[in-house]
Design a protein around this motif. Structure first.
Motif, PDB file in Angstrom:
ATOM      1  N   THR A   2      81.119  67.696  -6.452  1.00  0.00           N
ATOM      2  CA  THR A   2      81.578  66.626  -7.767  1.00  0.00           C
ATOM      3  C   THR A   2      81.227  67.654  -8.795  1.00  0.00           C
ATOM      4  O   THR A   2      80.243  68.485  -9.147  1.00  0.00           O
ATOM      5  N   LEU A  26      85.794  67.458  -6.095  1.00  0.00           N
ATOM      6  CA  LEU A  26      86.008  66.174  -6.988  1.00  0.00           C
ATOM      7  C   LEU A  26      85.724  66.300  -8.419  1.00  0.00           C
ATOM      8  O   LEU A  26      84.929  66.810  -8.880  1.00  0.00           O
ATOM      9  N   PHE A  50      90.291  66.879  -5.674  1.00  0.00           N
ATOM     10  CA  PHE A  50      90.653  65.088  -5.754  1.00  0.00           C
ATOM     11  C   PHE A  50      90.206  64.749  -7.132  1.00  0.00           C
ATOM     12  O   PHE A  50      89.038  64.985  -7.518  1.00  0.00           O
ATOM     13  N   THR A  51      90.976  64.071  -7.576  1.00  0.00           N
ATOM     14  CA  THR A  51      90.851  63.178  -9.110  1.00  0.00           C
ATOM     15  C   THR A  51      90.107  62.032  -8.692  1.00  0.00           C
ATOM     16  O   THR A  51      90.608  61.276  -7.787  1.00  0.00           O
ATOM     17  N   VAL A  52      88.824  61.763  -8.965  1.00  0.00           N
ATOM     18  CA  VAL A  52      88.184  60.449  -8.880  1.00  0.00           C
ATOM     19  C   VAL A  52      87.040  60.448  -9.727  1.00  0.00           C
ATOM     20  O   VAL A  52      86.316  61.399 -10.401  1.00  0.00           O
ATOM     21  N   ASP A  53      86.740  59.126 -10.010  1.00  0.00           N
ATOM     22  CA  ASP A  53      85.683  58.778 -10.884  1.00  0.00           C
ATOM     23  C   ASP A  53      84.428  58.259  -9.964  1.00  0.00           C
ATOM     24  O   ASP A  53      84.480  57.378  -9.429  1.00  0.00           O
ATOM     25  N   ALA A  59      86.300  53.901  -5.247  1.00  0.00           N
ATOM     26  CA  ALA A  59      87.008  55.195  -5.391  1.00  0.00           C
ATOM     27  C   ALA A  59      86.398  56.593  -4.580  1.00  0.00           C
ATOM     28  O   ALA A  59      87.331  57.163  -4.042  1.00  0.00           O
ATOM     29  N   VAL A  60      85.176  56.559  -4.446  1.00  0.00           N
ATOM     30  CA  VAL A  60      84.694  57.551  -3.922  1.00  0.00           C
ATOM     31  C   VAL A  60      84.873  57.461  -2.299  1.00  0.00           C
ATOM     32  O   VAL A  60      85.188  58.480  -1.480  1.00  0.00           O
ATOM     33  N   GLU A  62      87.192  55.893  -0.942  1.00  0.00           N
ATOM     34  CA  GLU A  62      88.720  56.306  -0.686  1.00  0.00           C
ATOM     35  C   GLU A  62      88.808  57.607  -0.439  1.00  0.00           C
ATOM     36  O   GLU A  62      89.460  58.318   0.385  1.00  0.00           O
ATOM     37  N   VAL A  63      88.344  58.534  -1.219  1.00  0.00           N
ATOM     38  CA  VAL A  63      88.332  59.766  -1.220  1.00  0.00           C
ATOM     39  C   VAL A  63      87.716  60.517   0.135  1.00  0.00           C
ATOM     40  O   VAL A  63      88.347  61.466   0.601  1.00  0.00           O
TER      41      VAL A  63
END
Length: 67
Positions: A2, A26, A50-53, A59-60, A62-63
């Motif tokens: 991350t 991420l 992977f673009t994720v907040d 969202a995490v 899903e990634v």
């Protein structure tokens, strides 16, 4: 990894790649991940951005399913 597009994140990502690891990177900043991939040269094939907040649990999740 991350925060991969940040200064410390890039250093750790490079270290992991140098050791032969595949890296799922991420970060919330798409452009930062793209820039990092460009700078990785021959190691870019083992770098998977992977673009994720990460403050968003859905969202995490899903990634993680994607990875």
């Amino acid at each position: 990894m991350t925060g991969a597009a940040g200064t410390l994140g890039e250093s750790i990502t490079r270290m992991l790649l140098d050791e032969g690891f595949l890296v799922a990177a991420l970060d919330i900043r798409t452009e930062g991940l793209a820039g990092l991939k460009t700078r990785l040269d021959d190691k870019a094939g083992r770098f998977h951005p992977f673009t994720v907040d990460i403050s968003s649990a859905p969202a995490v999740e899903e990634v993680c399913h994607t990875i």
